[in-house]
Design an enzyme around this catalytic site. Structure first.
Site, PDB file in Angstrom:
ATOM      1  N   ASN A 179       0.883  -1.178   0.000  1.00 14.14           N
ATOM      2  CA  ASN A 179       0.000   0.000   0.000  1.00 14.14           C
ATOM      3  C   ASN A 179       0.915   1.220   0.000  1.00 14.14           C
ATOM      4  O   ASN A 179       1.468   1.571   1.031  1.00 14.14           O
ATOM      5  CB  ASN A 179      -0.896  -0.037   1.248  1.00 14.14           C
ATOM      6  CG  ASN A 179      -1.696   1.239   1.425  1.00 14.14           C
ATOM      7  OD1 ASN A 179      -1.802   2.046   0.507  1.00 14.14           O
ATOM      8  ND2 ASN A 179      -2.269   1.411   2.611  1.00 14.14           N
ATOM      9  N   TRP A 180       1.057   1.819  -1.172  1.00 14.22           N
ATOM     10  CA  TRP A 180       1.991   2.947  -1.283  1.00 14.22           C
ATOM     11  C   TRP A 180       1.451   4.225  -0.651  1.00 14.22           C
ATOM     12  O   TRP A 180       2.175   5.205  -0.522  1.00 14.22           O
ATOM     13  CB  TRP A 180       2.312   3.207  -2.760  1.00 14.22           C
ATOM     14  CG  TRP A 180       3.281   2.221  -3.351  1.00 14.22           C
ATOM     15  CD1 TRP A 180       3.910   1.195  -2.703  1.00 14.22           C
ATOM     16  CD2 TRP A 180       3.740   2.186  -4.713  1.00 14.22           C
ATOM     17  NE1 TRP A 180       4.735   0.534  -3.579  1.00 14.22           N
ATOM     18  CE2 TRP A 180       4.650   1.110  -4.809  1.00 14.22           C
ATOM     19  CE3 TRP A 180       3.475   2.953  -5.853  1.00 14.22           C
ATOM     20  CZ2 TRP A 180       5.290   0.788  -6.017  1.00 14.22           C
ATOM     21  CZ3 TRP A 180       4.110   2.631  -7.038  1.00 14.22           C
ATOM     22  CH2 TRP A 180       5.006   1.572  -7.128  1.00 14.22           C
ATOM     23  N   LYS A 181       0.142   4.243  -0.344  1.00 17.31           N
ATOM     24  CA  LYS A 181      -0.487   5.470   0.196  1.00 17.31           C
ATOM     25  C   LYS A 181      -0.192   6.640  -0.745  1.00 17.31           C
ATOM     26  O   LYS A 181      -0.104   6.430  -1.956  1.00 17.31           O
ATOM     27  CB  LYS A 181      -0.013   5.721   1.630  1.00 17.31           C
ATOM     28  CG  LYS A 181      -0.167   4.469   2.502  1.00 17.31           C
ATOM     29  CD  LYS A 181      -0.015   4.716   3.959  1.00 17.31           C
ATOM     30  CE  LYS A 181      -0.221   3.396   4.698  1.00 17.31           C
ATOM     31  NZ  LYS A 181      -0.166   3.550   6.145  1.00 17.31           N
TER      32      LYS A 181
ATOM     33  N   HIS B 262      -9.650   1.526   4.360  1.00 21.49           N
ATOM     34  CA  HIS B 262      -8.411   1.671   5.135  1.00 21.49           C
ATOM     35  C   HIS B 262      -8.664   2.613   6.308  1.00 21.49           C
ATOM     36  O   HIS B 262      -9.424   3.578   6.189  1.00 21.49           O
ATOM     37  CB  HIS B 262      -7.287   2.212   4.236  1.00 21.49           C
ATOM     38  CG  HIS B 262      -5.951   2.154   4.902  1.00 21.49           C
ATOM     39  ND1 HIS B 262      -5.553   3.111   5.805  1.00 21.49           N
ATOM     40  CD2 HIS B 262      -4.959   1.235   4.847  1.00 21.49           C
ATOM     41  CE1 HIS B 262      -4.347   2.775   6.265  1.00 21.49           C
ATOM     42  NE2 HIS B 262      -3.968   1.643   5.703  1.00 21.49           N
TER      43      HIS B 262
ATOM     44  N   GLU C 241      -7.050   4.962   7.487  1.00 25.70           N
ATOM     45  CA  GLU C 241      -6.788   6.386   7.212  1.00 25.70           C
ATOM     46  C   GLU C 241      -7.971   7.014   6.497  1.00 25.70           C
ATOM     47  O   GLU C 241      -8.279   8.197   6.710  1.00 25.70           O
ATOM     48  CB  GLU C 241      -5.487   6.530   6.402  1.00 25.70           C
ATOM     49  CG  GLU C 241      -4.263   6.280   7.281  1.00 25.70           C
ATOM     50  CD  GLU C 241      -3.063   5.694   6.569  1.00 25.70           C
ATOM     51  OE1 GLU C 241      -2.992   5.740   5.329  1.00 25.70           O
ATOM     52  OE2 GLU C 241      -2.160   5.185   7.275  1.00 25.70           O
TER      53      GLU C 241
ATOM     54  N   GLU D 193      -5.787  -4.698  10.513  1.00 18.12           N
ATOM     55  CA  GLU D 193      -4.754  -3.686  10.733  1.00 18.12           C
ATOM     56  C   GLU D 193      -5.036  -2.913  12.021  1.00 18.12           C
ATOM     57  O   GLU D 193      -5.824  -1.960  12.020  1.00 18.12           O
ATOM     58  CB  GLU D 193      -4.730  -2.695   9.561  1.00 18.12           C
ATOM     59  CG  GLU D 193      -4.351  -3.312   8.239  1.00 18.12           C
ATOM     60  CD  GLU D 193      -3.702  -2.293   7.303  1.00 18.12           C
ATOM     61  OE1 GLU D 193      -2.624  -2.574   6.800  1.00 18.12           O
ATOM     62  OE2 GLU D 193      -4.273  -1.212   7.110  1.00 18.12           O
TER      63      GLU D 193
ATOM     64  N   GLY E 139       2.269   2.405  10.650  1.00 18.15           N
ATOM     65  CA  GLY E 139       3.249   3.472  10.474  1.00 18.15           C
ATOM     66  C   GLY E 139       3.940   3.892  11.762  1.00 18.15           C
ATOM     67  O   GLY E 139       4.612   4.905  11.814  1.00 18.15           O
TER      68      GLY E 139
ATOM     69  N   SER F 246       3.105  -2.041  10.284  1.00 16.27           N
ATOM     70  CA  SER F 246       4.554  -2.146  10.481  1.00 16.27           C
ATOM     71  C   SER F 246       5.109  -3.537  10.178  1.00 16.27           C
ATOM     72  O   SER F 246       6.023  -4.001  10.845  1.00 16.27           O
ATOM     73  CB  SER F 246       4.940  -1.694  11.897  1.00 16.27           C
ATOM     74  OG  SER F 246       4.544  -0.340  12.096  1.00 16.27           O
TER      75      SER F 246
ATOM     76  N   GLY G 287       2.678  -1.067   4.207  1.00 16.18           N
ATOM     77  CA  GLY G 287       2.822   0.336   3.828  1.00 16.18           C
ATOM     78  C   GLY G 287       4.279   0.680   3.594  1.00 16.18           C
ATOM     79  O   GLY G 287       4.840   0.442   2.521  1.00 16.18           O
ATOM     80  N   GLY G 288       4.924   1.224   4.623  1.00 11.05           N
ATOM     81  CA  GLY G 288       6.301   1.717   4.521  1.00 11.05           C
ATOM     82  C   GLY G 288       7.262   0.779   3.806  1.00 11.05           C
ATOM     83  O   GLY G 288       8.004   1.199   2.903  1.00 11.05           O
TER      84      GLY G 288
END
Ligand code: PGA
Length: 249
Positions: free
Chosen positions: A9-11, A94, A96, A166, A172, A212, A233-234
């Site tokens: 997930n590159w956001k 998601h 966010e 999640e 993150g 994470s 993500g990251g």
């Protein structure tokens, strides 16, 4: 045996030239995996990513969509639009988006139905906040979200829904749920699905862990009985770290 799905997930990261470089670098690193490899990229990267991923085992997804097919919804993108360019997956709900963009279980539910109408595979996110976990309400929250988000779906649609557990406090933050806690939560989600749809359907549902996940902890998390993949993500922004997660056995 459920196939593992490892999704990045590159956001709101990566310009098209960065997307092209990353996917070009990633493709040879993951070509021999038995896992499903997905990258969920920003809308502006979709077309470039699809072209770059052509002929590889990397599938491309979006990070959101609207539930209507078309119309006066300035700034929105529909499932039909995603499908028309060859997108195969879409993240829905998601945390966010739930937190900053008024996504609710009702809109998540509508979006999942529209995703299936357009032959897109939904990756549906559920998870509790730190306060909810500390108050002992984590399972209640995720069971509730699972029930509302999947409401009214057919058995076959449920079996083809990917759920990403999640915990919001792990996203993150560098804090990861222990593999035991993460597995327990994924198990609860599966048990909730058993209640409404039965064991056979529930056994087919892919349930990912996200929050994470990185090369250092992926192996242990992915070895757990009810964790069928990751939403990352990251660590999905760099080909090398994402490939390490994809390839961990
Ligand atoms: P993270 O993000 O891996 O950077 O914690 C996961 C996600 O939000 O899907």
């Amino acid at each position: 045996m459920r196939k593992k799905v490892i999704a990045g997930n590159w956001k709101m990261n990566m310009l098209p030239n960065e997307a092209i470089s990353m996917i070009t670098e990633l493709a040879p690193l993951v070509k021999d995996t038995e896992n499903e490899v997905v990258l969920c990229v920003p809308y502006t990267d979709l077309f470039y990513s699809l072209l770059t991923a052509q002929g590889t085992n990397i599938k491309i997804g979006a990070q959101n969509m609207h539930y209507e097919e078309k119309g006066a919804y300035t700034g929105e993108v529909s499932g039909k639009m995603l499908k028309s360019i060859g997108v195969e997956y879409v993240i829905i709900g998601h945390s966010e988006r739930r937190q900053y963009f008024n996504e609710t279980d009702e809109t998540v539910n509508k979006k999942i139905k529209t995703a299936f109408e357009n032959d897109l595979k939904p990756i549906v996110c559920v998870g509790e906040t730190l306060e909810e976990r500390e108050a002992g309400k984590a399972f209640e929250i995720i069971e509730n979200q699972t029930q509302k988000d999947l409401d009214g779906l057919t058995e076959e649609q449920v079996a083809n829904t990917i759920i990403a557990y999640e915990p919001i406090w792990a996203i993150g933050t560098g804090k990861t749920a222990t593999s035991k806690d993460a597995n327990e939560a994924c198990k609860k989600i599966r048990e909730k699905i058993v209640e409404t749809y039965g064991q056979n359907i529930a056994e087919r549902v892919i349930i990912q862990y996200g929050g994470s996940m990185k090369p250092e902890n992926a192996k242990e998390l992915l070895s757990m009985s009810d964790i069928d993949g990751g939403l990352i993500g990251g660590a999905s922004l760099k080909a090398e770290s994402f490939a390490e997660i994809v390839n961990c056995k």
